[in-house]
Design an enzyme around this catalytic site. Sequence first.
Site, PDB file in Angstrom:
ATOM      1  CG  ASP A   1      -2.030   0.931   1.231  1.00  0.00           C
ATOM      2  OD1 ASP A   1      -2.035   1.816   0.355  1.00  0.00           O
ATOM      3  OD2 ASP A   1      -2.905   0.829   2.111  1.00  0.00           O
TER       4      ASP A   1
ATOM      5  N   GLY B   1      -5.196   3.399  -7.892  1.00  0.00           N
ATOM      6  CA  GLY B   1      -5.424   3.647  -9.319  1.00  0.00           C
ATOM      7  C   GLY B   1      -4.603   4.792  -9.900  1.00  0.00           C
TER       8      GLY B   1
ATOM      9  CG  ASP C   1      -9.381   3.315   1.180  1.00  0.00           C
ATOM     10  OD1 ASP C   1      -8.585   3.164   0.233  1.00  0.00           O
ATOM     11  OD2 ASP C   1      -9.044   3.273   2.367  1.00  0.00           O
TER      12      ASP C   1
HETATM   13  C1  GLA Z   1      -5.461   2.376   2.713  1.00  0.00           C
HETATM   14  C2  GLA Z   1      -5.992   1.217   1.870  1.00  0.00           C
HETATM   15  C3  GLA Z   1      -7.039   0.455   2.654  1.00  0.00           C
HETATM   16  C4  GLA Z   1      -6.428  -0.060   3.953  1.00  0.00           C
HETATM   17  C5  GLA Z   1      -5.859   1.102   4.753  1.00  0.00           C
HETATM   18  C6  GLA Z   1      -5.082   0.614   5.969  1.00  0.00           C
HETATM   19  O1  GLA Z   1      -6.458   3.332   2.954  1.00  0.00           O
HETATM   20  O2  GLA Z   1      -6.528   1.696   0.664  1.00  0.00           O
HETATM   21  O3  GLA Z   1      -7.525  -0.634   1.891  1.00  0.00           O
HETATM   22  O4  GLA Z   1      -5.437  -0.993   3.659  1.00  0.00           O
HETATM   23  O5  GLA Z   1      -4.974   1.884   3.956  1.00  0.00           O
HETATM   24  O6  GLA Z   1      -4.493   1.655   6.669  1.00  0.00           O
END
Ligand code: GLA
Length: 387
Positions: free
Chosen positions: A153, A192, A213
């Site tokens: 991430d 994305g 998200d």
């Molecule tokens: C980002 C990701 C989420 C999740 C959070 C965790 O927002 O997009 O899917 O993994 O981090 O902190």
Amino acid sequence: MKPRTRWVVRILLSVAGPACLAGALFGQQASLAQTPPMGWNSWNHFGCKVTAADVRAAADAIASNGMKAAGYTYVNIDDCWQGQRDPDGTILPNEKFPDMKALADYVHSKGLKIGIYTSPGPQTCARYEGSYGHEEQDAQQYAAWGFDYLKYDWCSARRVYKSSEMQEVYRKMHDALQRAGRPIVFSLCQYGYDRVWRWGASVGGQLWRTTEDITDNYDRMSVIGFDQNGLEKFAGPGHWNDPDMLEVGNGKMNHDEYLTHMSLWCLLAAPLLAGNDLSKMTPETLAILTNPEVIAVDQDAKGIQGRRIAQEGPLEGWAKPLADGSIAVGLFNRGESENPVTVNFEDIGIKGPAGVRDLWAHKDVGVFQDHFTAQVPRHGVALVKVK
Ligand code: GLA
């Protein structure tokens, strides 16, 4: 190919089969995720409070409630498992995860696989320790613990890298995972940016998030889901667009809205990562998550991502061609009152009469001449198979 190489490939093929050969020639990850990954992830329900006990409970539920039989395999820990690094730089879990190896063994003992989460930046999105400068070491550690899936991430990586370095940054972790010597699904999470669907596979990703998200909200879920149209050419076996994890069963959408969510994700050949508390779900939620005819649309061997074929205001038709020659069709009503929604068979390449089967109801509806119309409730869907 030189004649000698061709012979070697032929012998290997006859002994090991094409999937193994792909693995041998292109690395461990090559044959992973031939259909969209299915499983569970801790984030949408547990957020940062997740504990090892929650993960075990999720594995117990999947193994015993019909989800495993329906195809759910990966039990994925998201953010907030990390502790500090020891003096050698080895990452340690925090007190909520006293023994990662034992946890992985436990999940494996249920015939399931286990996933973990980190960031290429110094910190994760929830400000836990990230992998910056420790990529190789972390990949080795995840493999030693027995992990089978990594969500990577972007988060604070934006503080240390330029966005033009993003591909290189993802490739670096992919290479580290390869060297770790364990097949590990590599899930790119950078919301994305930079049209990741164009390069996610080339840096070794089996899936990549295409959006910011999701939340447990009809408007948010539908903007994300219906906006996937046009990305279908970038998905296929081993490389999937990921419109984020499921919210089914988290409580803020009604039954029709969750049916829309699940139907759309299956038409999109999206990864199906349940995001609810599996140890406490209603029979309705379990039925949505495990309907075999609906999941078969998602997991279809052809791996074609569906697309929008018709739209009239808030009414939309989506279609996904399946391996058996039939077409899965979703008739969606994004409007505020019940409406009839129609699919014209010529829009899905079918001439003359066709049989229609309702996939949620497991019922053949009948044979229709050149179109089929369903009465669809507000925010609801009719999901059918046309043949
Ligand atoms: C980002 C990701 C989420 C999740 C959070 C965790 O927002 O997009 O899917 O993994 O981090 O902190």
